[in-house]
Design a protein around this motif. Structure first.
Motif, PDB file in Angstrom:
ATOM      1  N   ILE A 110       4.255  59.578  -3.365  1.00  0.00           N
ATOM      2  CA  ILE A 110       4.510  60.887  -2.760  1.00  0.00           C
ATOM      3  C   ILE A 110       4.730  60.705  -1.267  1.00  0.00           C
ATOM      4  N   GLU A 111       5.801  61.331  -0.805  1.00  0.00           N
ATOM      5  CA  GLU A 111       6.218  61.260   0.602  1.00  0.00           C
ATOM      6  C   GLU A 111       7.144  62.433   0.861  1.00  0.00           C
ATOM      7  N   THR A 150       5.326  65.864  -5.471  1.00  0.00           N
ATOM      8  CA  THR A 150       5.694  65.511  -4.097  1.00  0.00           C
ATOM      9  C   THR A 150       4.418  65.540  -3.272  1.00  0.00           C
ATOM     10  N   SER A 151       4.546  65.416  -1.965  1.00  0.00           N
ATOM     11  CA  SER A 151       3.352  65.515  -1.127  1.00  0.00           C
ATOM     12  C   SER A 151       2.809  66.941  -1.099  1.00  0.00           C
ATOM     13  N   SER A 169      -8.693  65.826  -0.617  1.00  0.00           N
ATOM     14  CA  SER A 169      -9.078  67.223  -0.780  1.00  0.00           C
ATOM     15  C   SER A 169      -9.741  67.402  -2.143  1.00  0.00           C
ATOM     16  N   ILE A 170      -9.906  68.661  -2.575  1.00  0.00           N
ATOM     17  CA  ILE A 170     -10.548  68.920  -3.862  1.00  0.00           C
ATOM     18  C   ILE A 170      -9.655  68.517  -5.035  1.00  0.00           C
ATOM     19  N   PRO A 215      -1.589  69.174   1.279  1.00  0.00           N
ATOM     20  CA  PRO A 215      -0.528  68.177   1.153  1.00  0.00           C
ATOM     21  C   PRO A 215      -1.106  66.768   1.041  1.00  0.00           C
ATOM     22  N   TYR A 216      -0.480  65.948   0.225  1.00  0.00           N
ATOM     23  CA  TYR A 216      -0.892  64.554   0.016  1.00  0.00           C
ATOM     24  C   TYR A 216      -2.276  64.437  -0.630  1.00  0.00           C
TER      25      TYR A 216
END
Length: 240
Positions: free
Chosen positions: A55-56, A140-141, A162-163, A153-154
């Motif tokens: 992912i970027e 995706t990100s 994150s969660i 994001p990411y």
């Protein structure tokens, strides 16, 4: 389900396990989870990669290359990658240990950058268990599917998650400058045990702890690299 050759009983348990893992790396991809037989302290299984993508930015990268990229090359956005394997076999009583094997390809940067502009730097790589479902052809990100976003994001920032991912690091393995093309091994026992106990298998996230530092990114072969002995896989040792 395919049964692969067992090792001679006279070989020590540790040597047997090392030989088995080396053998299945050379053996290449097979269809479906494979029993590798009795390892002396339990039954060993190989699980195949069912989906993966790096992912970027905001575009899906599944068909961009047959690779999985992580970290940040100069002038580009950072990269992380997702990988998911088959479920733990029902015949596995309990997980003793589990390893993820991903084949390092190369460290890379844009062709117009000089080594001083995009230097090779050491990249500590960490693995996390993913909590949220995703699709390799859509992730995706920003998005995990075409209609659903990641909570951040990411799946997180600044080398954190994150969660969308469990915050506990499964393992850390360092990519060193000058490393040659070969499999890198990550301990993912915590994730495999969670899946075996009934937790949802949403795969794994790999990131570099210094992912925001310019340099070269690190590239691994994805499941779309159709060369035997290069695709990602897991080995799981199960108790009798």
């Amino acid at each position: 389900m395919q049964l692969l050759p067992r090792k001679m009983a006279s070989i020590s348990v540790l040597n047997s396990l090392a030989l088995i893992v080396g053998f299945i790396a050379l053996y290449g991809q097979v269809n479906g989870s494979s029993s590798l037989g009795d390892a002396g302290i339990g039954n060993l299984w190989r699980l195949e990669d069912t989906q993966d993508v790096w992912i970027e930015g905001t575009s899906n990268k599944m068909n961009t290359a047959d690779q999985l990229l992580v970290a940040k090359s100069t002038s580009f956005q950072k990269k992380r990658f997702l990988v998911q394997f088959e479920n733990i076999p029902a015949m596995c009583t309990s997980v003793i240990w589990a390893k993820m094997h991903i084949s390092f390809y190369v460290s890379g940067h844009a062709g117009w950058h000089t080594p001083s502009q995009a230097p090779n730097i050491v990249r500590p790589l960490q693995v996390y268990r993913v909590n949220s479902e995703w699709q390799e052809s859509q992730a995706t990100s920003i998005k995990r599917t075409s209609s659903l976003n990641w909570n951040q994001p990411y799946l997180g920032s600044n080398g954190q998650v994150s969660i969308d991912a469990n915050p506990n690091v499964l393992s850390t393995v360092t990519w060193f400058i000058g490393q040659t093309s070969s499999y890198m091994q990550f301990d993912v026992t915590g994730a495999a045990s969670y899946w075996k106990m009934g937790g949802p298998n949403n795969g794994l996230l790999v990131l570099a702890t210094n992912e925001d530092v310019d340099g070269t990114d690190v590239r691994f072969y994805s499941r779309r690299h159709n060369v035997a002995g290069t695709t990602p896989f897991m080995t799981v040792l199960c108790s009798y």
